[in-house]
Scaffold this active site. Structure first.
Site, PDB file in Angstrom:
ATOM      1  N   HIS A 156     -71.535 -83.305  47.122  1.00 27.63           N
ATOM      2  CA  HIS A 156     -70.794 -82.330  47.672  1.00 27.63           C
ATOM      3  C   HIS A 156     -70.056 -82.430  48.388  1.00 27.63           C
ATOM      4  O   HIS A 156     -69.595 -81.581  49.358  1.00 27.63           O
ATOM      5  CB  HIS A 156     -71.387 -81.062  47.063  1.00 27.63           C
ATOM      6  CG  HIS A 156     -72.106 -80.557  47.775  1.00 27.63           C
ATOM      7  ND1 HIS A 156     -73.471 -81.220  48.534  1.00 27.63           N
ATOM      8  CD2 HIS A 156     -71.938 -79.714  49.280  1.00 27.63           C
ATOM      9  CE1 HIS A 156     -73.844 -81.232  48.923  1.00 27.63           C
ATOM     10  NE2 HIS A 156     -73.043 -79.983  50.523  1.00 27.63           N
TER      11      HIS A 156
HETATM   12  C1  UD1 Z   1     -70.901 -75.522  51.592  1.00 27.35           C
HETATM   13  C2  UD1 Z   1     -72.018 -75.504  52.967  1.00 27.35           C
HETATM   14  C3  UD1 Z   1     -72.737 -76.657  53.011  1.00 27.35           C
HETATM   15  C4  UD1 Z   1     -74.197 -76.657  52.190  1.00 27.35           C
HETATM   16  C5  UD1 Z   1     -73.032 -76.585  50.437  1.00 27.35           C
HETATM   17  C6  UD1 Z   1     -74.025 -76.420  49.346  1.00 27.35           C
HETATM   18  C7  UD1 Z   1     -70.932 -74.862  54.909  1.00 27.35           C
HETATM   19  C8  UD1 Z   1     -70.152 -75.515  56.049  1.00 27.35           C
HETATM   20  N1  UD1 Z   1     -71.439 -75.677  53.890  1.00 27.35           N
HETATM   21  O1  UD1 Z   1     -70.906 -76.523  51.343  1.00 27.35           O
HETATM   22  O2  UD1 Z   1     -73.341 -77.318  54.130  1.00 27.35           O
HETATM   23  O3  UD1 Z   1     -74.305 -77.988  51.439  1.00 27.35           O
HETATM   24  O4  UD1 Z   1     -72.729 -75.075  50.451  1.00 27.35           O
HETATM   25  O5  UD1 Z   1     -73.705 -76.038  47.881  1.00 27.35           O
HETATM   26  O6  UD1 Z   1     -71.263 -73.811  54.608  1.00 27.35           O
HETATM   27  N2  UD1 Z   1     -67.429 -73.074  45.141  1.00 27.35           N
HETATM   28  C9  UD1 Z   1     -66.905 -72.238  43.289  1.00 27.35           C
HETATM   29  N3  UD1 Z   1     -67.894 -71.484  43.227  1.00 27.35           N
HETATM   30  C10 UD1 Z   1     -68.670 -70.865  44.571  1.00 27.35           C
HETATM   31  C11 UD1 Z   1     -68.907 -71.638  45.768  1.00 27.35           C
HETATM   32  C12 UD1 Z   1     -67.672 -72.281  46.300  1.00 27.35           C
HETATM   33  O7  UD1 Z   1     -65.801 -72.640  43.060  1.00 27.35           O
HETATM   34  O8  UD1 Z   1     -69.884 -70.340  44.186  1.00 27.35           O
HETATM   35  C13 UD1 Z   1     -65.309 -73.967  45.463  1.00 27.35           C
HETATM   36  C14 UD1 Z   1     -64.521 -73.279  46.374  1.00 27.35           C
HETATM   37  O9  UD1 Z   1     -63.333 -73.542  45.575  1.00 27.35           O
HETATM   38  C15 UD1 Z   1     -64.824 -73.293  47.610  1.00 27.35           C
HETATM   39  C16 UD1 Z   1     -65.592 -74.832  47.163  1.00 27.35           C
HETATM   40  O10 UD1 Z   1     -66.212 -74.440  46.576  1.00 27.35           O
HETATM   41  O11 UD1 Z   1     -63.699 -73.763  48.534  1.00 27.35           O
HETATM   42  C17 UD1 Z   1     -66.615 -75.359  49.015  1.00 27.35           C
HETATM   43  O12 UD1 Z   1     -67.548 -73.801  49.249  1.00 27.35           O
HETATM   44  P1  UD1 Z   1     -68.290 -73.870  50.161  1.00 27.35           P
HETATM   45  O13 UD1 Z   1     -68.712 -72.404  50.065  1.00 27.35           O
HETATM   46  O14 UD1 Z   1     -66.633 -73.749  51.442  1.00 27.35           O
HETATM   47  O15 UD1 Z   1     -68.678 -74.706  50.917  1.00 27.35           O
HETATM   48  P2  UD1 Z   1     -69.350 -75.943  50.301  1.00 27.35           P
HETATM   49  O16 UD1 Z   1     -69.060 -77.156  49.663  1.00 27.35           O
HETATM   50  O17 UD1 Z   1     -70.427 -75.718  48.878  1.00 27.35           O
END
Ligand code: UD1
Length: 377
Positions: free
Chosen positions: A211
């Site tokens: 991811h």
């Molecule tokens: C985040 C953390 C990363 C961790 C990862 C675990 C930061 C900078 N990154 O990355 O360190 O390893 O979580 O999973 O804090 N989304 C959904 N549903 C959710 C959450 C996210 O659909 O419940 C999608 C959204 O489109 C979002 C994207 O995933 O924009 C990324 O989510 P985000 O929390 O920004 O970062 P992660 O890649 O999950």
């Protein structure tokens, strides 16, 4: 005394659960859990509360997704209101996600002491957003709890005074030890076998999680990952619980049908803690870019290939089962072949990964905060 622990994203929940349990046994501590809502889908958040027997968060900030600045800023604005209302004696943050840095910054500006659990880890790669979160959180923290010796050395080099730093072991391993037996009863491999028509059997499959933006935000890198799957599927099915970010990118880049054509690939939605732990324990090998999984595989003595150029958890390379490969297709495919041929290094247990990290942290914080509050009142 009132302590607030912050959770935001998936890897935080298993770190706060053992702390909550340790504080529950201390009469004069009220331990509150604030969930920022950085992760919000049922299978990225709620399922972990159920699996880890965590109570419903006391406060839910509901910040959701956004750019780094948006997400961090939203958490800060909302968390500041909570701190003004609740006036805690201490804020505890875990790991390295945006919620971690946002809450440590907010608390320290209000002069509330901050404890950072999983402090001192460094990849020395500031292109990784988590590295910036780690550095800022550590410099602001009053109590720094470290999982491995490298963290102590890193903090020393950064000029953080020794008396703030405690090598205590790994709270994530506390959770793993607590739930290992329960996870054995998960029926996930049977369910996946039934859905996919492939045999997901102990020691007979490869487990994948990917991811990181550096791996999944570029089309070229996802194509490389596809080639790795094509080169590895002959050994056994490849089980890939897919993170929402990764799924989104595969769709955006028009690669869905190419992934679907890899016959051995079994794609599923993200899984809960117990189901995923079950799959980890029985996997032949794990390919990942996660931080936590590098540690969990070292503990479980399961071969791990980390598709990154560096790691902030060097103990997993030095004494554990972890190997770093970046996105070197040939190297990864040949490591998978080696593993199925029975060749892999054996793991030794890093110091203090014994299931008691949360207990140590709770005792240190209890003692320190008691001293502080009694000397103030
Ligand atoms: C985040 C953390 C990363 C961790 C990862 C675990 C930061 C900078 N990154 O990355 O360190 O390893 O979580 O999973 O804090 N989304 C959904 N549903 C959710 C959450 C996210 O659909 O419940 C999608 C959204 O489109 C979002 C994207 O995933 O924009 C990324 O989510 P985000 O929390 O920004 O970062 P992660 O890649 O999950």
């Amino acid at each position: 005394m009132k302590f607030i622990s912050v959770v935001g994203a998936r890897p935080n929940f298993m770190k706060v659960a053992p702390l909550h349990r340790a504080f529950a046994g201390m009469d004069d501590i009220r331990h509150m859990i604030v969930h920022t809502g950085q992760h919000y889908d049922q299978n990225m958040s709620k399922v972990f509360f159920d699996d880890l027997e965590l109570p419903k968060p006391d406060v839910y900030l509901g910040v959701g997704s956004g750019s780094h600045a948006e997400q961090t800023a939203k958490v800060m604005v909302e968390f500041e209101k909570v701190l003004r209302n609740e006036k805690p004696d201490l804020v505890i943050v875990v790991g390295d996600v945006n919620s971690t840095v946002a809450c440590s910054l907010t608390a320290s500006k209000l002069l509330i002491p901050v404890a950072h659990v999983e402090a001192g880890l460094r990849s020395f790669d500031r292109t990784m957003p988590e590295e910036i979160n780690r550095i800022v959180t550590d410099v602001l923290s009053d109590y720094l709890f470290v999982t491995e010796e490298s963290g102590v050395v890193n903090l020393k080099h950064e000029g953080i005074s020794d008396d703030k730093v405690f090598l205590v072991g790994d709270v994530m391993i506390d959770s793993l030890m607590m739930y290992r037996e329960k996870a054995k009863r998960s029926a996930m491999s049977d369910q996946l076998s039934a859905i996919s028509g492939q045999r997901i059997e102990p020691q007979g499959y490869t487990l994948v999680t990917l991811h990181r933006p550096s791996n999944v935000d570029e089309k070229e890198n996802l194509e490389t990952i596809l080639r790795i799957f094509q080169g590895s599927e002959k050994h056994g099915p490849i089980v890939f619980p897919i993170h929402p970010r990764t799924r989104k990118r595969i769709e955006e880049f028009g690669l869905s049908s190419q992934f679907a054509q890899v016959r051995g690939l079994v794609l599923t939605d993200p899984l809960g803690y117990l189901d995923f732990l079950n799959l980890m324990m029985d996997a032949r090998i794990i390919l990942t870019d996660s931080g936590g999984i590098q540690e969990e595989t070292t503990f479980l003595n399961v071969p791990c290939v980390t598709l990154r150029e560096n790691t902030e958890r060097p103990v997993t390379l030095e004494v554990g089962t972890n190997v770093l490969t970046g996105l070197d297709t040939d190297k990864i495919v040949s490591l998978v072949a080696d593993c199925y041929a029975g060749k892999w290094k054996k793991s030794m247990m890093p110091r203090l990964w014994d299931g008691k990290a949360a207990e140590r942290i709770a005792n240190i914080l209890y003692g320190a905060m008691r001293l502080k509050t009694t000397s103030v009142h």
